[in-house]
Design a protein around this motif. Structure first.
Motif, PDB file in Angstrom:
ATOM      1  N   THR A  47       1.167  -6.386  15.087  1.00  0.00           N
ATOM      2  CA  THR A  47       1.630  -7.020  15.364  1.00  0.00           C
ATOM      3  C   THR A  47       0.959  -7.496  16.852  1.00  0.00           C
ATOM      4  O   THR A  47       0.113  -8.903  16.922  1.00  0.00           O
ATOM      5  CB  THR A  47       3.182  -7.090  15.788  1.00  0.00           C
TER       6      THR A  47
ATOM      7  N   ARG B  75      -2.260  -6.221  -9.304  1.00  0.00           N
ATOM      8  CA  ARG B  75      -3.031  -6.776  -8.962  1.00  0.00           C
ATOM      9  C   ARG B  75      -3.755  -6.119  -9.731  1.00  0.00           C
ATOM     10  O   ARG B  75      -4.817  -6.466 -10.469  1.00  0.00           O
ATOM     11  CB  ARG B  75      -3.825  -6.029  -6.972  1.00  0.00           C
TER      12      ARG B  75
ATOM     13  N   GLN C 174       3.105  -4.467  -6.793  1.00  0.00           N
ATOM     14  CA  GLN C 174       2.330  -5.417  -6.139  1.00  0.00           C
ATOM     15  C   GLN C 174       0.653  -4.949  -6.584  1.00  0.00           C
ATOM     16  O   GLN C 174       0.476  -5.602  -7.139  1.00  0.00           O
ATOM     17  CB  GLN C 174       2.316  -5.934  -4.105  1.00  0.00           C
TER      18      GLN C 174
ATOM     19  N   THR D 282       8.907 -12.374  -6.102  1.00  0.00           N
ATOM     20  CA  THR D 282       7.979 -12.271  -5.413  1.00  0.00           C
ATOM     21  C   THR D 282       7.475 -13.610  -4.276  1.00  0.00           C
ATOM     22  O   THR D 282       7.217 -14.358  -4.036  1.00  0.00           O
ATOM     23  CB  THR D 282       6.293 -12.832  -6.336  1.00  0.00           C
ATOM     24  N   ALA D 283       8.246 -13.022  -2.974  1.00  0.00           N
ATOM     25  CA  ALA D 283       7.693 -12.867  -2.117  1.00  0.00           C
ATOM     26  C   ALA D 283       6.033 -12.011  -0.961  1.00  0.00           C
ATOM     27  O   ALA D 283       7.420 -11.988   0.205  1.00  0.00           O
ATOM     28  CB  ALA D 283       9.389 -13.731  -0.811  1.00  0.00           C
ATOM     29  N   CYS D 284       5.123 -11.878  -1.510  1.00  0.00           N
ATOM     30  CA  CYS D 284       4.791 -11.198  -0.359  1.00  0.00           C
ATOM     31  C   CYS D 284       4.594 -11.488  -0.158  1.00  0.00           C
ATOM     32  O   CYS D 284       4.592 -10.131   0.883  1.00  0.00           O
ATOM     33  CB  CYS D 284       3.173 -10.869  -1.458  1.00  0.00           C
ATOM     34  N   THR D 285       3.733 -12.764   0.745  1.00  0.00           N
ATOM     35  CA  THR D 285       3.026 -12.669   2.184  1.00  0.00           C
ATOM     36  C   THR D 285       4.445 -12.427   3.262  1.00  0.00           C
ATOM     37  O   THR D 285       4.303 -12.036   4.499  1.00  0.00           O
ATOM     38  CB  THR D 285       2.974 -13.909   2.405  1.00  0.00           C
ATOM     39  N   THR D 286       5.336 -13.041   3.148  1.00  0.00           N
ATOM     40  CA  THR D 286       6.455 -12.638   4.521  1.00  0.00           C
ATOM     41  C   THR D 286       6.890 -11.171   3.694  1.00  0.00           C
ATOM     42  O   THR D 286       8.531 -10.600   4.439  1.00  0.00           O
ATOM     43  CB  THR D 286       7.519 -13.726   4.469  1.00  0.00           C
ATOM     44  N   CYS D 287       6.434 -10.205   2.600  1.00  0.00           N
ATOM     45  CA  CYS D 287       7.885  -8.612   2.337  1.00  0.00           C
ATOM     46  C   CYS D 287       7.152  -7.919   2.890  1.00  0.00           C
ATOM     47  O   CYS D 287       6.086  -7.616   3.437  1.00  0.00           O
ATOM     48  CB  CYS D 287       7.688  -8.633   1.322  1.00  0.00           C
TER      49      CYS D 287
ATOM     50  N   SER E 190       4.338  -5.412   2.102  1.00  0.00           N
ATOM     51  CA  SER E 190       3.142  -6.338   1.374  1.00  0.00           C
ATOM     52  C   SER E 190       2.367  -4.688   1.707  1.00  0.00           C
ATOM     53  O   SER E 190       1.950  -4.712   2.778  1.00  0.00           O
ATOM     54  CB  SER E 190       3.052  -7.398   1.515  1.00  0.00           C
ATOM     55  N   GLY E 191       1.143  -4.719   0.489  1.00  0.00           N
ATOM     56  CA  GLY E 191       0.654  -3.571   0.988  1.00  0.00           C
ATOM     57  C   GLY E 191       0.853  -2.449   0.614  1.00  0.00           C
ATOM     58  O   GLY E 191      -0.237  -1.468   1.115  1.00  0.00           O
TER      59      GLY E 191
ATOM     60  N   ARG F 134       3.922  -1.145  12.807  1.00  0.00           N
ATOM     61  CA  ARG F 134       4.103  -3.313  12.167  1.00  0.00           C
ATOM     62  C   ARG F 134       3.415  -3.465  13.865  1.00  0.00           C
ATOM     63  O   ARG F 134       3.189  -4.734  14.001  1.00  0.00           O
ATOM     64  CB  ARG F 134       5.464  -2.877  11.800  1.00  0.00           C
TER      65      ARG F 134
END
Lengths: 629, 571
Positions: free
Chosen positions: B391, B114, B110, B96-101, B104-105, B387
């Motif tokens: 960004t 949730r 995930q 689980t490395a959602c922040t850098t995956c 994510s979202g 993305r």
């Protein structure tokens, strides 16, 4: 003020009340026994095709829990060996890990104090010898050599790859004729296999994890008894190719059947008067009734196979002659010669071989044993067939003489039990010594040397050794020698077919091809030595596919039978339903079939035990079903 | 129809319907992770388990069919407990490395965690070790794989290749390439269907946005971006922008906002492709005996790779025309650079493609024909484009619409349909008709031949003036393609011209497009493209004024020597 619990569970309990207590099993003990029984069943049901290194770890995990903890090699060594195995399995090991494992296992085997440590270490050494390649693959890549998962243990273990859950589902749905069609896609002998298959499919049945394997063979027996005459599919368009099959046993007829369906024209050459091979000339009719065998062969021949019986290829005509006439040849002559005891008096009048006895019976030539005392020598299924046939031929007394114990016999246990129930005597730990003959050269007695069971031999069975006892004399009139069959391939060897020890033809056991002889294939007993009907059938099937390719085709065999969807698998424990046999006292008087087919309700009950592994577990992912081959 | 109840509500459904499908049809939510309708109904994740009256154990809704009188319960404490434990077990094998995956979202796992309100891990997390490699456009992070088997099934059943498989035994079973061959050495065609069907970030298309950001920051470079037809039918989905707001003009504005010096259209090159490929077809037809048939389109790199690895015997049948992306790159670094007096070595050409295979296409030998450098420097997927917008904080929906730049920005309706299955065929037919008859057909003359969903491929017989009847086929999805090729090989099917798209539905359903769990959007995006075509003022490639100018000023004519140098390859 504490004492050990009397149930041997190892717990400590307070206040000693009495001086001694009986060892009464308490709940913990019976739970453990249930667990052990489940463990045993689970090991028996160990699915084929799994990682052998992991299997070694399983053994070690079990072993290290059993260590009493006193000695270093076992207490610490087993745990460390388990860790090394885990490293290899997790891809963290290398070649050094394997060699450390080997060194450690040797040291433990050498220096542990008792069987707990020694046997565990020996098991590891066994695996290091048995599957070194797998260890080295794990060491090098972290992965297993085993690549293919088997969805269905039954189908995986059936040499002919028969769709077992498929036909059980059809039996359950009452579609017995469709069950026969589905079986025939892979095996043209559903009837033969219903009566006499040794059912390797049942050995690792997943149902064993719950209670016991499904009685697959009996369900097939039910299906064939209910299906009636199921017509054969029509043959493909003629290819104009001709194939000669030499030997009309299960292997030869299977090859002939599939090749014929593919559109080739097959001629089967058979040395005997009739087709069927060992199904006729080895297996007595009380196990496989002749009219049923005849009907099945007739059905197979309805595909248009040409048959030439009474022709001994190799003597009547040569292989070279056939090669001129035919585009490909399949050699499936079986193993029909007898083996000799090589003891004094063996050539006496009244000594006959199992092959001769059963062969004669196969052609309906029934010797009259009325009033005779018969000794049968051997411990395999053929010996049991001879024993039970002798009973049926009217012998007053039949003694089966075997040099090891009953549990060492290669005969199936139910065959031995059946023979005993029919009144035969089984004399174990008696090695053949000599045959005594009277002045006319006729057998008068069989002499045996008493044996003791000893250490295991290389084959993994305990070997007998002479006991310090006097030889036994068994008065008798007939001696039947049933210690195995050999192969007569001399005629073919003379024509350049490579042959090995015992006359076996050196064909590839996996492809049936003969190196250096394109277009000539061989399979069945003649290649493997005496084996089983289903193995011969499998060889015939493989030969058919490879001959088809050799002839430049790629015909596919399929069947248009939809397998019913699975309902919920009922995992409540349920006894295995075994078919009834006719009472021993009744059946021993005739050669009629001794087994009774299932009743409708028994079949429904047993079919309901199938877990339908084709629809659950890996089955509904990778199917486990080949629609065609 | 069978009658049953779910949570006490009387319902009916067609026989053979799974409980999960029946529940979905009736608005009842059953959680699931591995399920993929018709492709992966294997009951592996055990999250869709339900209670069925009379059945002892919980049953998976995805593999169990409704039956008459069945009473189904989709929620109970017992069900909740089993689902929760299974979800916790899945988490214990998922890094689980959602922040850098990247997912994510937009990650099904995930979302489940949730929804289940799991606030901590129950088991120590021991994910599979990751050995990912950037060597090819498909990147797999084993530590995030939940072993749903979708990739295995999509690759096997939809694409007919079987790159992925379940390997290893026991509890060490994992998903990997079949026989554990590195992806780059496998038969993978980089179509990305496994990526768009992966519920997590275990399978992703290689992210090349850093290279583009670096180029944008390099003041010595002139940056050019081209955008493929199908991108305009999907780019807004990932940004939560409606189709009405997410117009082509707004997409162009967003690309300009990213800072590219020139925003061009791959559609321009699609028109150019029709000129070259259409002419090639007519040339081959003139000398039919000299060629092997059918002629295959060559614009899909997934298909080209598939054919060259699996059916090399057909290589000679492939059109020699490059794909629009590569034609664009070659023209940009020659014609455009010369015209603008830009050193082509200082020209940085980026593509936005609905495709992951394009990332490999631009690296192929023969794709550096303009100045020796790669004609296309970096390929971004539609997802990477989105993305980048995030960004660089571009709020596309607020931008006024803009036009593509000239001289590589003009295009016709015939070009935009390249993004949908059947579009290349139709565009080619429109121009071939013109070249043969000397006049245009009705723009919608070939509408009847557009592929219909449900058939493995669409075959047609189309009368062309002066060329007799053209036997055509349109196929998408490589499993279908394999069937077609086998039929051709066996002589059961005979065609003159075949359009092949590796992804089902064509580029609209491409492996580089935005991902929507459990949804196949190729068809609806395709409809958007066909509508853009219908709304176009010009609908014939041979009427694209910029393409005509390119021929007049530079290439001379289709299949000219210069065209061959820049726009064709040897197969």
């Amino acid at each position: 003020m504490f004492r050990a619990c009397a149930c041997m569970c190892g717990r400590t309990l307070p206040f000693p009340m009495s001086r001694l207590e009986l060892k009464t099993p308490l709940k913990l003990q019976s739970t453990l026994e249930q667990l052990h029984e489940g463990m045993q069943r689970r090991i028996e049901a160990y699915p084929p095709g799994l990682c052998p290194v992991e299997a070694a770890l399983n053994y070690l995990t079990l072993s290290k829990a059993q260590s009493c903890g006193k000695c270093v090699p076992c207490r610490i060594g087993l745990a460390n060996m388990a860790r090394l195995l885990e490293q290899l399995l997790d891809g963290e090991g290398n070649a050094d890990t394997v060699s450390l494992l080997e060194t450690t296992a040797s040291a433990i085997a050498d220096s542990a104090d008792c069987a707990i440590g020694v046997e565990a270490a020996n098991a590891v050494l066994l695996t290091l010898r048995g599957f070194k390649d797998d260890y080295m693959e794990h060491a090098a890549t972290g992965h297993c050599l085993v690549g293919k998962k088997e969805a269905l243990p039954c189908r995986a273990l059936c040499p002919a790859d028969v769709d077992i859950p498929g036909y059980i589902a059809l039996v359950k749905a009452g579609r017995n004729a469709d069950a026969i069609r589905l079986i025939r896609k892979d095996n043209p002998f559903p009837v033969a296999c219903a009566y006499i298959c040794e059912h390797p499919c049942e050995s690792h049945c997943r149902r064993k994890m719950v209670d016991d394997s499904v009685n697959i063979r009996a369900l097939k027996r039910y299906a064939v008894s209910k299906a009636g005459d199921v017509p054969q599919p029509s043959c493909g368009a003629s290819t104009g190719k001709r194939v000669a099959v030499i030997g009309g046993g299960p292997g030869g007829l299977t090859a002939a059947y599939f090749l014929q369906l593919m559109g080739h024209q097959v001629t089967v050459f058979e040395r005997h008067k009739q087709l069927g091979g060992m199904m006729r000339y080895g297996i007595p009719s009380y196990r496989f009734p002749r009219e049923v065998l005849d009907a099945e062969i007739k059905s197979i021949l309805s595909t248009g196979i040409e048959v030439k019986t009474g022709i001994d290829v190799g003597r009547a005509n040569t292989l070279a002659d056939l090669r001129k006439e035919f585009d490909a040849i399949f050699l499936s002559i079986g193993a029909h010669t007898d083996k000799k005891l090589r003891i004094e008096g063996e050539d006496s009048d009244g000594v006959i071989s199992a092959v001769k006895l059963l062969g004669g019976i196969g052609d309906g030539e029934m010797p009259d044993f009325t009033g005779k005392r018969v000794v049968v020598v051997g411990g395999g299924n053929v010996a049991m067939d001879c024993t039970r046939s002798a009973v049926r031929l009217g012998a007053t007394k039949v003694t089966c003489v075997y040099r090891r114990r009953i549990e060492d016999m290669t005969a199936q246990r139910e065959e031995v039990d059946g023979a005993i129930a029919e009144g035969a005597e089984v004399m174990t730990l008696a090695a053949p010594l000599k045959v005594e003959a009277d002045a006319n050269g006729k057998v008068s007695a069989f002499w045996a040397k008493p044996q003791m069971i000893g250490e295991f031999d290389k084959g993994g069975r305990p070997a007998p050794k002479d006991a310090a006892a006097e030889p036994i004399r068994i008065p008798c009139d007939i001696v039947v020698v049933a210690i195995g069959q050999g192969i007569d391939s001399k005629a073919f060897e003379n024509e350049g077919v490579p042959c090995g020890r015992g006359g076996s033809i050196l064909a590839s056991e996996s492809t049936t091809e003969i190196a250096g002889m394109p277009g000539v294939f061989a399979g069945g007993d003649v290649v493997t030595g005496p084996a089983t009907v289903i193995k011969a059938i499998a060889a015939g099937k493989v030969a058919a596919a490879n001959i088809d390719e050799y002839l430049g085709f790629h015909h596919e065999i399929s069947v248009d039978v939809a397998v019913p969807a699975a309902g919920f698998a009922d995992l409540r424990r349920h006894g295995r339903v075994n078919p009834e046999e006719r009472p021993a006292d009744e059946r021993k008087g005739d050669f009629k079939c001794m087994e009774c087919p299932y009743s409708d309700e028994a079949a429904a009950e047993e079919a309901g035990r199938c877990l339908r592994c084709d629809c659950f577990g890996f089955g509904n992912f990778k199917g486990g079903r080949y629609a065609k081959w | 129809m069978v009658n049953f109840t779910i949570n006490g509500k009387a319902l009916s459904a067609a026989e053979g319907t799974t409980i999960l499908k029946a529940a979905q049809e009736n608005g009842i939510k059953i959680p699931h992770l591995c399920y993929l309708e018709k492709l992966n109904e294997i009951g592996a994740c055990r999250l869709c388990i339900v209670e069925i009256k009379g059945i002892e154990r919980l049953a998976p809704a995805c593999t169990t069919q409704v039956s008459e009188g069945m009473e189904i319960l989709t929620e109970s404490p017992r069900i909740y407990n089993a689902r929760k434990v299974n979800l916790q077990l899945i988490l214990s094998r998922h890094r689980t490395a959602c922040t850098t995956c990247i997912r994510s979202g937009n990650c099904e796992l995930q979302n489940l965690v949730r929804d289940f309100n799991l606030r901590e891990e129950a088991f120590e997390c021991r994910p599979e070790k990751n050995a990912s490699s950037d060597a090819c456009p498909i990147v797999r992070d084993a530590s995030k794989c939940v072993q749903c088997m979708r990739c295995v099934q999509v690759c096997e059943k939809v694409q007919g290749i079987g790159v992925w498989d379940a390997v290893g035994t026991g509890c060490r079973s994992v998903v990997d390439t079949a026989k554990r061959i590195p992806v780059a050495e496998s038969d993978c065609v980089y179509c990305g269907q496994c990526v768009t069907h992966c519920p997590t970030g275990a399978l992703v298309a290689r992210d090349d946005t850093d290279r583009v950001l670096a180029a944008l920051a390099n003041t010595e470079l002139t940056t050019v971006i081209q955008v493929a037809p199908a991108v305009r039918a999907a780019w807004n989905e990932a940004l939560g922008i409606s189709d009405e707001i997410g117009t082509v003009g707004r997409m162009v504005a967003a690309l300009k906002a990213l800072g590219f010096n020139f925003v061009f259209d791959t559609n321009f090159a699609a028109d150019l492709t029709i000129m070259e490929e259409g002419s090639e077809l007519l040339e081959r037809l003139k000398d039919a005996g000299k060629h092997s048939w059918p002629m295959f389109t060559s614009c899909c790199p997934g298909w080209v790779r598939f054919m060259k690895t699996q059916y090399p015997e057909f290589a000679g049948n492939l059109s020699t025309a490059k794909s629009p992306q590569q034609m664009f790159g070659a023209v940009a670094k020659s014609y455009f650079a010369e015209k603008r007096g830009i050193d082509p070595h200082k020209l940085f050409v980026v593509s936005v493609m609905p495709c992951s295979a394009k990332k490999a296409e631009c690296e192929l030998p023969g794709m550096s024909s303009a100045c020796g450098d790669p004609d296309v420097d970096v390929v971004l997927t539609t997802r990477e484009f989105c993305r980048m917008l995030m960004t660089l904080n571009v709020s596309a929906e607020t931008l006024p619409e803009a036009n593509f730049d000239s001289p590589l920005g003009e295009s016709t309706g015939a070009a935009v349909i390249f993004g949908a299955t059947g579009g290349v065929m139709e565009a080619a037919l429109r121009s071939a008709y013109y070249l043969l008859a000397g006049k245009n057909p009705e723009a919608d003359a070939f509408k009847a031949y557009r592929p219909v969903a449900g058939k493995p491929w669409q075959e047609s017989e189309i009368a062309l003036p002066g060329a007799g009847t053209l036997r055509t086929a349109v196929v998408s999805g490589l499993a279908n393609t394999r069937r077609l090729l086998e039929a051709v090989k066996a002589g059961e099917a005979k065609y003159d011209f075949v359009e092949v798209m590796a992804c089902p539905g064509g580029c609209a359903g491409g492996g580089g497009q935005p991902i929507h769990a459990g949804e196949e959007r190729a068809e609806s995006r395709g409809r958007r493209l066909w509508k853009l075509d219908g709304d176009s003022a010009v609908r014939f490639s041979h009427e694209n004024p910029e393409v005509l100018a390119l021929y007049k000023d530079y290439l001379e004519k289709p299949l000219s020597h210069k065209s061959h140098e820049l726009l064709h390859v040897e197969n």
